[in-house]
Design a protein around this motif. Sequence first.
Motif, PDB file in Angstrom:
ATOM      1  N   ALA A   1       0.838  -1.209   0.000  1.00 25.23           N
ATOM      2  CA  ALA A   1       0.000   0.000   0.000  1.00 25.23           C
ATOM      3  C   ALA A   1       0.871   1.258   0.000  1.00 25.23           C
ATOM      4  CB  ALA A   1      -0.926  -0.002   1.210  1.00 25.23           C
ATOM      5  N   LYS A   2       1.972   1.226   0.754  1.00 24.36           N
ATOM      6  CA  LYS A   2       2.886   2.370   0.787  1.00 24.36           C
ATOM      7  C   LYS A   2       3.542   2.567  -0.575  1.00 24.36           C
ATOM      8  CE  LYS A   2       3.038   3.991   5.099  1.00 24.36           C
ATOM      9  NZ  LYS A   2       2.823   5.414   5.441  1.00 24.36           N
ATOM     10  N   LYS A   3       3.928   1.474  -1.203  1.00 29.20           N
ATOM     11  CA  LYS A   3       4.569   1.561  -2.507  1.00 29.20           C
ATOM     12  C   LYS A   3       3.627   2.151  -3.547  1.00 29.20           C
ATOM     13  CE  LYS A   3       7.600  -2.457  -1.835  1.00 29.20           C
ATOM     14  NZ  LYS A   3       7.981  -3.795  -2.349  1.00 29.20           N
ATOM     15  N   GLN A   4       2.366   1.769  -3.480  1.00 26.47           N
ATOM     16  CA  GLN A   4       1.388   2.268  -4.445  1.00 26.47           C
ATOM     17  C   GLN A   4       1.211   3.769  -4.341  1.00 26.47           C
ATOM     18  OE1 GLN A   4      -2.003  -0.179  -3.443  1.00 26.47           O
ATOM     19  NE2 GLN A   4      -1.487  -1.744  -4.951  1.00 26.47           N
ATOM     20  N   ILE A   5       1.255   4.268  -3.120  1.00 26.17           N
ATOM     21  CA  ILE A   5       1.146   5.714  -2.919  1.00 26.17           C
ATOM     22  C   ILE A   5       2.336   6.430  -3.553  1.00 26.17           C
ATOM     23  CG2 ILE A   5       1.120   7.572  -1.197  1.00 26.17           C
ATOM     24  CD1 ILE A   5      -0.122   5.445   0.745  1.00 26.17           C
ATOM     25  N   ILE A   6       3.530   5.939  -3.261  1.00 28.60           N
ATOM     26  CA  ILE A   6       4.747   6.574  -3.759  1.00 28.60           C
ATOM     27  C   ILE A   6       4.832   6.467  -5.272  1.00 28.60           C
ATOM     28  CG2 ILE A   6       7.277   6.485  -3.669  1.00 28.60           C
ATOM     29  CD1 ILE A   6       6.983   5.485  -0.760  1.00 28.60           C
ATOM     30  N   ASP A   7       4.362   5.347  -5.830  1.00 28.91           N
ATOM     31  CA  ASP A   7       4.390   5.162  -7.290  1.00 28.91           C
ATOM     32  C   ASP A   7       3.533   6.201  -8.006  1.00 28.91           C
ATOM     33  OD1 ASP A   7       6.151   3.050  -7.299  1.00 28.91           O
ATOM     34  OD2 ASP A   7       4.578   1.520  -7.180  1.00 28.91           O
ATOM     35  N   ASN A   8       2.571   6.784  -7.299  1.00 20.37           N
ATOM     36  CA  ASN A   8       1.724   7.813  -7.904  1.00 20.37           C
ATOM     37  C   ASN A   8       2.409   9.176  -7.970  1.00 20.37           C
ATOM     38  OD1 ASN A   8      -1.162   7.016  -8.662  1.00 20.37           O
ATOM     39  ND2 ASN A   8      -0.898   5.962  -6.716  1.00 20.37           N
ATOM     40  N   ASP A   9       3.577   9.284  -7.391  1.00 16.59           N
ATOM     41  CA  ASP A   9       4.358  10.516  -7.490  1.00 16.59           C
ATOM     42  C   ASP A   9       5.364  10.341  -8.626  1.00 16.59           C
ATOM     43  OD1 ASP A   9       5.970  12.716  -7.269  1.00 16.59           O
ATOM     44  OD2 ASP A   9       6.349  12.502  -5.118  1.00 16.59           O
TER      45      ASP A   9
ATOM     46  N   ASN B   1       4.218  19.665  -3.814  1.00 20.46           N
ATOM     47  CA  ASN B   1       2.895  19.533  -4.419  1.00 20.46           C
ATOM     48  C   ASN B   1       2.682  18.132  -4.987  1.00 20.46           C
ATOM     49  OD1 ASN B   1       2.684  22.204  -3.784  1.00 20.46           O
ATOM     50  ND2 ASN B   1       2.653  22.968  -5.874  1.00 20.46           N
ATOM     51  N   SER B   2       3.737  17.586  -5.573  1.00 13.98           N
ATOM     52  CA  SER B   2       3.641  16.247  -6.146  1.00 13.98           C
ATOM     53  C   SER B   2       3.401  15.201  -5.065  1.00 13.98           C
ATOM     54  CB  SER B   2       4.933  15.936  -6.910  1.00 13.98           C
ATOM     55  OG  SER B   2       4.860  14.668  -7.519  1.00 13.98           O
TER      56      SER B   2
ATOM     57  N   GLN C   1      -3.362  12.720  -1.891  1.00 14.76           N
ATOM     58  CA  GLN C   1      -4.750  13.093  -2.161  1.00 14.76           C
ATOM     59  C   GLN C   1      -5.403  12.093  -3.108  1.00 14.76           C
ATOM     60  OE1 GLN C   1      -5.367  16.728  -4.514  1.00 14.76           O
ATOM     61  NE2 GLN C   1      -6.895  17.361  -3.006  1.00 14.76           N
ATOM     62  N   LYS C   2      -4.678  11.709  -4.146  1.00 13.50           N
ATOM     63  CA  LYS C   2      -5.207  10.760  -5.132  1.00 13.50           C
ATOM     64  C   LYS C   2      -5.537   9.416  -4.488  1.00 13.50           C
ATOM     65  CE  LYS C   2      -4.100   8.608  -9.586  1.00 13.50           C
ATOM     66  NZ  LYS C   2      -3.095   8.518 -10.685  1.00 13.50           N
ATOM     67  N   ASN C   3      -4.693   8.992  -3.553  1.00 13.17           N
ATOM     68  CA  ASN C   3      -4.886   7.690  -2.913  1.00 13.17           C
ATOM     69  C   ASN C   3      -5.736   7.758  -1.646  1.00 13.17           C
ATOM     70  OD1 ASN C   3      -2.945   5.402  -4.165  1.00 13.17           O
ATOM     71  ND2 ASN C   3      -1.984   7.404  -4.397  1.00 13.17           N
ATOM     72  N   GLN C   4      -6.163   8.986  -1.268  1.00 17.09           N
ATOM     73  CA  GLN C   4      -6.956   9.147  -0.042  1.00 17.09           C
ATOM     74  C   GLN C   4      -6.302   8.395   1.121  1.00 17.09           C
ATOM     75  OE1 GLN C   4     -10.254  10.962   0.298  1.00 17.09           O
ATOM     76  NE2 GLN C   4      -9.106  11.898  -1.355  1.00 17.09           N
ATOM     77  N   THR C   5      -5.030   8.665   1.320  1.00 20.53           N
ATOM     78  CA  THR C   5      -4.258   7.948   2.343  1.00 20.53           C
ATOM     79  C   THR C   5      -4.763   8.258   3.742  1.00 20.53           C
ATOM     80  OG1 THR C   5      -2.629   9.733   2.556  1.00 20.53           O
ATOM     81  CG2 THR C   5      -2.213   8.047   0.871  1.00 20.53           C
TER      82      THR C   5
ATOM     83  N   MET D   1      -0.860  21.491   2.444  1.00 14.68           N
ATOM     84  CA  MET D   1      -1.232  20.086   2.615  1.00 14.68           C
ATOM     85  C   MET D   1      -0.005  19.201   2.748  1.00 14.68           C
ATOM     86  SD  MET D   1      -4.435  19.620   2.943  1.00 14.68           S
ATOM     87  CE  MET D   1      -4.696  17.889   2.554  1.00 14.68           C
ATOM     88  N   PHE D   2       1.060  19.562   2.023  1.00 12.36           N
ATOM     89  CA  PHE D   2       2.309  18.815   2.156  1.00 12.36           C
ATOM     90  C   PHE D   2       2.777  18.804   3.606  1.00 12.36           C
ATOM     91  CE2 PHE D   2       6.903  19.650   2.661  1.00 12.36           C
ATOM     92  CZ  PHE D   2       7.383  18.379   2.425  1.00 12.36           C
ATOM     93  N   ASN D   3       2.782  19.970   4.247  1.00 11.57           N
ATOM     94  CA  ASN D   3       3.211  20.061   5.647  1.00 11.57           C
ATOM     95  C   ASN D   3       2.303  19.253   6.566  1.00 11.57           C
ATOM     96  OD1 ASN D   3       5.519  22.170   6.116  1.00 11.57           O
ATOM     97  ND2 ASN D   3       4.224  23.073   4.550  1.00 11.57           N
ATOM     98  N   PHE D   4       0.997  19.399   6.364  1.00 15.89           N
ATOM     99  CA  PHE D   4       0.045  18.707   7.223  1.00 15.89           C
ATOM    100  C   PHE D   4       0.138  17.188   7.060  1.00 15.89           C
ATOM    101  CE2 PHE D   4      -2.769  22.690   6.641  1.00 15.89           C
ATOM    102  CZ  PHE D   4      -2.076  23.347   7.637  1.00 15.89           C
ATOM    103  N   ILE D   5       0.222  16.728   5.811  1.00 13.62           N
ATOM    104  CA  ILE D   5       0.323  15.285   5.545  1.00 13.62           C
ATOM    105  C   ILE D   5       1.645  14.745   6.079  1.00 13.62           C
ATOM    106  CG2 ILE D   5       0.557  13.556   3.717  1.00 13.62           C
ATOM    107  CD1 ILE D   5      -1.375  15.324   2.039  1.00 13.62           C
TER     108      ILE D   5
END
Length: 331
Positions: free
Chosen positions: A89-97, A140-141, A147-151, A180-184
């Motif tokens: 699941a972590k890899k999928q998030i990073i792959d979207n960047d 931003n990326s 955001q795309k993955n609703q993590t 959002m980058f800072n908050f996430i």
Amino acid sequence: MGTFWGHWGLFTAFCVDLLKIRMAIQRGLTVFGNVLIFNTELAKLDEYIANFEEIYGISLDPLQRKKFAYWLAITLERSQIAPLNMKIAKKQIIDNDPNFDLMWQWNKKGELTLNQDELYFLYQVIYVFGIIDGNPNYENSYASAHQKNQTHAYQAVMNLALVIKKTFNFQLGTTDLELMFNFIAFHERSTFFYGNSDVFFNRSYITELREEHPRKYQIMQKLKEQLVKHSNQSVTNLLTNWEQLFLNYYFILDYYDLFAKKVTPVKILVQDDLHHTHRLWLMNKIRAYFGHSFAFEFYDYKTPVSKVDLVISNYYIDTKDCFNEKLTYRT
């Protein structure tokens, strides 16, 4: 929101310095000046970081370089004896960047021979510990991928925004990707550790706030209750690590001056026929003795008695005809 990273960056550098010294003592080594207690040579780390800056097209400041050097040295040596196994699941998030591909380029250029999971890990490190901070394109990326993955971290931010809106009638900037980058990032960072964030001195910021600023402590407690009330299970799981998140949430309320917005101040009319400095002295005394528990607004003789909650005077004032019963104190 750079203040968040400023506090955290200094804290991280300090912690790593102490860790370095402790490791040296345990291994019977002596620390001199800025010598790294790792097998990887400092010159080699500098070379890796220079390659990183070239490929990413950025220039790290001294503190960012120092943090990256420590994390890189730790990763290079730890990966040889205890390699990571990142969750899919972590890899999928990073792959979207799309910028994650730069990590592969960096790995190849420096001949680091880090495997895929280690690169995923270092990607997280450079973002959540502020190493890439100050570069909107990458920030931003990163935020967009979450955001795309609703993590879980993204959902936690949106839950925080909902509660802040309900509690303080303030809209957190969730449409600003840099914010959002800072908050996430600080939610993601909280998953690296558990419990008290002060691992060296066991200093509890929650306890300190309760003792020194009980009013703010109560606000933070109510904030936590509302966050849990409105969260789903994944966000609730993050919130169980409250000690790691506490300071970040506190900084947000403090940064946007939300502590003051939540409090209804006691309105005090100070009537004094002596001199202006005596009134100032009295107001400062009140703040010094009671300011940790109450908020105050002070008014002078031009204000009608009916507009305030408390009257302090060095002469008699008749308040019996006021619409609300007033408290009057003679000084």
